[in-house]
Design an enzyme around this catalytic site. Structure first.
Site, mmCIF file in Angstrom:
data_model
loop_
_atom_site.group_PDB
_atom_site.id
_atom_site.type_symbol
_atom_site.label_atom_id
_atom_site.label_comp_id
_atom_site.label_asym_id
_atom_site.label_seq_id
_atom_site.Cartn_x
_atom_site.Cartn_y
_atom_site.Cartn_z
ATOM 1 N N LYS A 173 50.445 56.246 -28.612
ATOM 2 C CA LYS A 173 50.692 56.927 -27.331
ATOM 3 C C LYS A 173 49.330 57.435 -26.858
ATOM 4 C CE LYS A 173 51.196 60.420 -25.320
ATOM 5 N NZ LYS A 173 50.282 60.805 -24.205
ATOM 6 N N CYS A 281 35.340 67.797 -29.699
ATOM 7 C CA CYS A 281 35.845 68.786 -30.654
ATOM 8 C C CYS A 281 34.720 69.228 -31.589
ATOM 9 C CB CYS A 281 37.005 68.224 -31.443
ATOM 10 S SG CYS A 281 36.500 66.893 -32.518
HETATM 11 P P1 NAD Z 1 46.239 67.797 -25.517
HETATM 12 O O1 NAD Z 1 46.711 68.574 -26.686
HETATM 13 O O2 NAD Z 1 46.513 68.324 -24.159
HETATM 14 O O3 NAD Z 1 46.894 66.319 -25.532
HETATM 15 C C1 NAD Z 1 46.819 65.491 -26.662
HETATM 16 C C2 NAD Z 1 48.013 64.532 -26.650
HETATM 17 O O4 NAD Z 1 49.220 65.282 -26.777
HETATM 18 C C3 NAD Z 1 48.142 63.714 -25.372
HETATM 19 O O5 NAD Z 1 48.477 62.397 -25.705
HETATM 20 C C4 NAD Z 1 49.257 64.415 -24.610
HETATM 21 O O6 NAD Z 1 50.032 63.524 -23.821
HETATM 22 C C5 NAD Z 1 50.117 65.021 -25.696
HETATM 23 N N1 NAD Z 1 50.725 66.296 -25.309
HETATM 24 C C6 NAD Z 1 50.152 67.272 -24.553
HETATM 25 N N2 NAD Z 1 50.981 68.318 -24.435
HETATM 26 C C7 NAD Z 1 52.096 68.016 -25.138
HETATM 27 C C8 NAD Z 1 53.306 68.715 -25.392
HETATM 28 N N3 NAD Z 1 53.538 69.924 -24.906
HETATM 29 N N4 NAD Z 1 54.237 68.104 -26.143
HETATM 30 C C9 NAD Z 1 54.021 66.865 -26.658
HETATM 31 N N5 NAD Z 1 52.887 66.171 -26.438
HETATM 32 C C10 NAD Z 1 51.939 66.726 -25.692
HETATM 33 O O7 NAD Z 1 44.683 67.531 -25.743
HETATM 34 P P2 NAD Z 1 43.632 66.907 -24.723
HETATM 35 O O8 NAD Z 1 43.368 67.871 -23.624
HETATM 36 O O9 NAD Z 1 44.018 65.517 -24.378
HETATM 37 O O10 NAD Z 1 42.341 66.802 -25.675
HETATM 38 C C11 NAD Z 1 41.437 67.859 -25.863
HETATM 39 C C12 NAD Z 1 41.739 68.625 -27.130
HETATM 40 O O11 NAD Z 1 41.695 67.750 -28.252
HETATM 41 C C13 NAD Z 1 40.700 69.706 -27.424
HETATM 42 O O12 NAD Z 1 41.373 70.848 -27.863
HETATM 43 C C14 NAD Z 1 39.848 69.102 -28.520
HETATM 44 O O13 NAD Z 1 39.197 70.021 -29.348
HETATM 45 C C15 NAD Z 1 40.882 68.341 -29.273
HETATM 46 N N6 NAD Z 1 40.259 67.307 -30.092
HETATM 47 C C16 NAD Z 1 40.220 67.508 -31.436
HETATM 48 C C17 NAD Z 1 39.604 66.583 -32.247
HETATM 49 C C18 NAD Z 1 39.532 66.790 -33.731
HETATM 50 O O14 NAD Z 1 39.172 65.852 -34.438
HETATM 51 N N7 NAD Z 1 39.860 67.954 -34.254
HETATM 52 C C19 NAD Z 1 39.031 65.434 -31.687
HETATM 53 C C20 NAD Z 1 39.105 65.261 -30.308
HETATM 54 C C21 NAD Z 1 39.729 66.207 -29.515
#
Ligand code: NAD
Length: 489
Positions: A173, A281
């Site tokens: 996804k 991140c």
């Molecule tokens: P996000 O949490 O908004 O979304 C991530 C995924 O989850 C997407 O595919 C989205 O469709 C889904 N999603 C979002 N809200 C949801 C919900 N309420 N219920 C179910 N699914 C949901 O994250 P983002 O804005 O796309 O990415 C940025 C974040 O990712 C930052 O916090 C960053 O630090 C983190 N990140 C972490 C790492 C790591 O390795 N720790 C790596 C890259 C990014």
């Protein structure tokens, strides 16, 4: 306008939804495509296809399964430029950053090609007289990968090459903000001749995620995204009896000692804080100066922030691209104001920049806030933009205490010329990825992408041997062959 499709059972299928989101180039605000918010029953179709594919895929020897990955590596290399351009167009980062991201993706394919060795078990002869015991690794079945927007190519590769090489089938996804990259990657996967149903992509948002988390056929979930969503996914998938690994958000400190090489440190910290417009991140977001280095480092980082060339990531010479959308711009700028309201000193103001030729784009320039309060919102919130907070500590011990009081634990870095200080930091810092004179301590594919505290929920991380363990279950076999039966041989 181009409408993206889902890839299910080896074919591209138009979603039945009427609900589409716009995919926008954040540098130009131009509409690139529309992505379907697919329906729960479309996830069910993908799960059924993946489940049907599993019984024959798992029987294909690992040495044969990895031949598809060798082909994929070649195809990724051949299409590197086109893929990098797509990443930049929908994500905003510079072309060089997109190329770097792809390189990391390819490296994971390379490591997963070692699965015949990596997924070996072990055995012991004569655990009792005439009895042998062995441990073998078997795939789980259908697994799901949920990706964030900031690395549309690399992050799915932390998981799926290992998953399918181990004999699982997979549903991805992608982030609905950047879905075109995965479309292009799946086109390449398709060209490898991988059997239908082994890899599937279902576009969408929460409805699809929830369907994946609740689907009885899906055995494991790999998630990367923000911490609140990570926690939600960890809980819901675990409640449904699934194996889960969830990598979350971060607030990464970099500690600068007086003996650090100032020029190198400044350049590395600036690259870490402002690279990918701070949407990493592993971006440095808090610089902790120790002792006498405060004034010199501050002057140097101010200059570096002011000199950063910001613009469309496709243009030559641009060092920092757009952030993902206008909502993100607003959030970053509002948190900057919070930092000022909390008493921070605004050393460089990156708000509301005018980028010639890209007036409609979502840009924030590098921003520096000094002396923000430690318990305040800016020091404790992941801003996910090019904003670096600067705070001061009198000693290395004080700095390590500041690092460790964080609820996050994705990365912590130290800049120093002292081996003893480096060892102390490596030993005591509460973070899963540590850098010594490194600003983005991103593990290579043959190391786990560690993360501690609220930056990770689970046991086994993405990449490397961790991924192999995550995507396999161990089976222990104890065998006895009575003497009478053995005598004939
Ligand atoms: P996000 O949490 O908004 O979304 C991530 C995924 O989850 C997407 O595919 C989205 O469709 C889904 N999603 C979002 N809200 C949801 C919900 N309420 N219920 C179910 N699914 C949901 O994250 P983002 O804005 O796309 O990415 C940025 C974040 O990712 C930052 O916090 C960053 O630090 C983190 N990140 C972490 C790492 C790591 O390795 N720790 C790596 C890259 C990014």
């Amino acid at each position: 306008m181009k409408q993206l499709k889902n890839y299910i059972a080896g074919t591209w299928q138009q979603s039945k939804t009427t609900d589409y989101l716009e995919v926008i180039n954040p540098a130009t605000n131009v509409l690139l495509a529309e992505v379907p918010l697919s329906l729960a029953n479309e996830l069910d179709q993908a799960a059924t296809a993946a489940s049907e594919a599993f019984s024959s895929w798992r029987r294909i020897p690992p040495t044969s399964r990895i031949q598809y990955l060798f082909k994929l590596k070649t195809l990724l290399e051949e299409h590197r430029e086109d893929l990098a351009k797509t990443i930049t167009e929908e994500c905003g980062k510079t072309l060089k950053e997109s190329q770097g991201e792809l390189q990391r993706a390819i490296e994971n394919v390379e490591v997963a090609c070692g699965i015949p060795t990596l997924m070996q078990g072990h055995n012991s002869e004569d655990i009792a007289r005439g009895i042998d015991e062995s441990m073998i690794r078997q795939p789980l079945g259908v697994v799901g990968v949920i990706a964030p927007f900031n690395f549309p190519a690399m992050i799915p590769f932390w998981f799926f090459p290992y998953a399918i090489a181990c004999g699982n089938t997979c549903i991805i996804k992608p982030s609905e903000k950047v879905p075109q990259t995965m479309e292009k990657i799946m086109d390449l996967v398709d060209q490898t001749g991988l059997p239908a149903g082994v890899m599937n992509v279902v576009n969408g948002s929460k409805t699809v995620v929830d369907a994946l988390l609740d689907h009885p056929t899906v055995k494991a979930i790999s998630f990367v995204g923000s911490s609140p969503v990570a926690k939600y996914i960890y809980r819901r998938a675990a409640e449904n009896g699934k194996r889960v690994q969830c990598q979350g958000g971060a607030k990464n400190p970099v500690v600068i000692l007086p003996d650090a090489d100032l020029e190198m440190t400044t350049q590395i910290v600036a690259d870490s804080a402002f690279g990918c417009a701070g949407q990493r991140c592993l971006a440095a977001s808090l610089a902790i100066t120790v002792g006498s280095v405060k004034a010199d480092f501050t002057d140097a980082i101010v200059e570096a922030a002011q000199q950063r060339v910001v613009g469309n990531g496709l243009d030559d010479g641009v060092q920092m691209g757009a952030v993902i959308n206008q909502g993100s711009c607003d959030r970053i700028q509002s948190l900057t104001q919070t930092g000022i309201d909390e008493g921070g000193k605004l050393l460089v103001d990156g708000r509301n920049p005018k980028i010639p030729g890209y007036e409609e784009g979502s840009f924030v320039r590098p921003t520096l806030l000094q002396d923000i309060p430690l318990q305040g919102e800016v020091a404790t919130t992941e801003i996910f933009g090019p904003v670096l907070g600067i705070i001061h500590a009198d000693t290395l011990d004080d700095a390590i205490a500041l690092v460790n009081q964080s609820r996050w634990g994705n990365m912590a870095c130290l800049f120093t010329n002292s081996g003893a200080a480096a060892r102390k930091f490596r030993y005591e810092a509460e973070a899963g990825n540590v850098g010594i004179n490194i600003g983005v301590a991103a593990p290579m594919a043959f190391f786990p992408f560690s993360g501690w505290k609220e930056s990770f929920y689970g046991d086994l991380h993405g990449q490397s041997q961790h991924a192999v363990e995550f995507f396999t279950q161990t089976k222990v076999v104890v065998e006895r062959w009575p003497k009478e039966w053995s005598r004939q041989f």
